[in-house]
Design an enzyme around this catalytic site. Structure first.
Site, PDB file in Angstrom:
ATOM      1  CG  HIS A  70     -10.445 -33.996  30.987  1.00  0.00           C
ATOM      2  ND1 HIS A  70      -9.171 -33.570  31.263  1.00  0.00           N
ATOM      3  CD2 HIS A  70     -11.055 -34.192  32.184  1.00  0.00           C
ATOM      4  CE1 HIS A  70      -9.010 -33.519  32.575  1.00  0.00           C
ATOM      5  NE2 HIS A  70     -10.132 -33.884  33.156  1.00  0.00           N
ATOM      6  CG  HIS A  85     -14.756 -33.287  34.449  1.00  0.00           C
ATOM      7  ND1 HIS A  85     -14.917 -34.549  33.908  1.00  0.00           N
ATOM      8  CD2 HIS A  85     -13.542 -33.276  35.046  1.00  0.00           C
ATOM      9  CE1 HIS A  85     -13.848 -35.273  34.198  1.00  0.00           C
ATOM     10  NE2 HIS A  85     -12.997 -34.522  34.882  1.00  0.00           N
TER      11      HIS A  85
END
Length: 165
Positions: A70, A85
Site C-alpha cells: 500500500h 501512500h
C-alpha cells in the site's frame, strides 16, 4: 547552458516530482488524515486517483516497499526521499487488491510502473482513496513549489519542485 559549456557544477539539487497517478491534485493540508495534513510525515501533495496504476514520479531507487504493497518509498540521486501512500488506512487491507511491479533496490525512471491496485476495492474497504505523495526528508529540502492543481496524468504532469539543501 553556460555551466555545461564551461564545466560549472551540476544543479542536481532541483527535483521535479511528477504525478504518480492519474486523478485530481489535493493539497496536503486537505488530506483527511492528520498525519499527512499536519505534515508529520513531511511536505508534499496528494492525488484523488481515477485509476489504479501508480508509476514512479522520479528517477531513483526503490528504498522501501511495504509488505502490504500500500506504500512505496523512493530516493532520487539528489537524495530526495518520496513516499507514495496509496489511499488512507489501506494497511488494514493486508495487501488485498494490491500488486507490486518492483522490488526494494530496483532502479526506476519516471513512468516506471510501481504498483497496481483495485480502486473499487480501496473505495469499499479503506477510509479514502486519496493518495499522499510526501517528501519524508523535508528537513533536508531548501524549498517546495507546487506546480500543479486540478487534473494530473500519471508519469507526465509536473506536480512539485523541490530543491535539496
Amino acid at each position: 547552458m553556460f555551466k555545461k559549456l564551461f564545466g560549472g557544477k551540476s544543479s542536481q539539487k532541483d527535483v521535479t516530482i511528477v504525478a504518480p497517478l492519474t486523478g485530481q491534485v489535493v493539497p496536503i493540508e486537505n488530506v483527511p488524515d492528520p498525519v499527512f495534513s499536519q505534515k508529520m510525515m513531511g511536505n508534499g501533495f496528494a492525488i484523488e486517483p481515477t485509476d489504479g496504476q501508480v508509476v514512479s514520479p522520479v528517477d531513483g531507487e526503490v528504498i522501501q516497499l511495504f509488505h502490504t504493497k500500500h506504500a512505496i518509498g523512493l530516493k532520487t540521486d539528489a537524495g530526495v526521499e518520496v513516499l507514495i501512500h496509496i489511499g488512507l488506512e489501506t494497511v488494514a487491507m493486508n495487501g488485498e487488491g494490491f500488486e507490486a511491479h518492483v522490488s526494494q533496490g530496483d532502479k526506476v525512471k519516471v513512468g516506471t510502473p510501481l504498483v497496481t491496485f483495485d480502486l473499487n476495492l480501496v473505495k469499499e474497504k479503506a477510509k479514502s482513496t486519496v493518495t499522499p505523495v510526501v517528501i519524508t526528508n523535508t528537513d533536508n529540502m531548501e524549498s517546495f513549489e507546487m506546480l500543479a492543481n486540478g487534473s494530473t496524468e500519471k508519469g507526465s504532469t509536473p506536480c512539485l519542485k523541490v530543491v535539496a539543501k
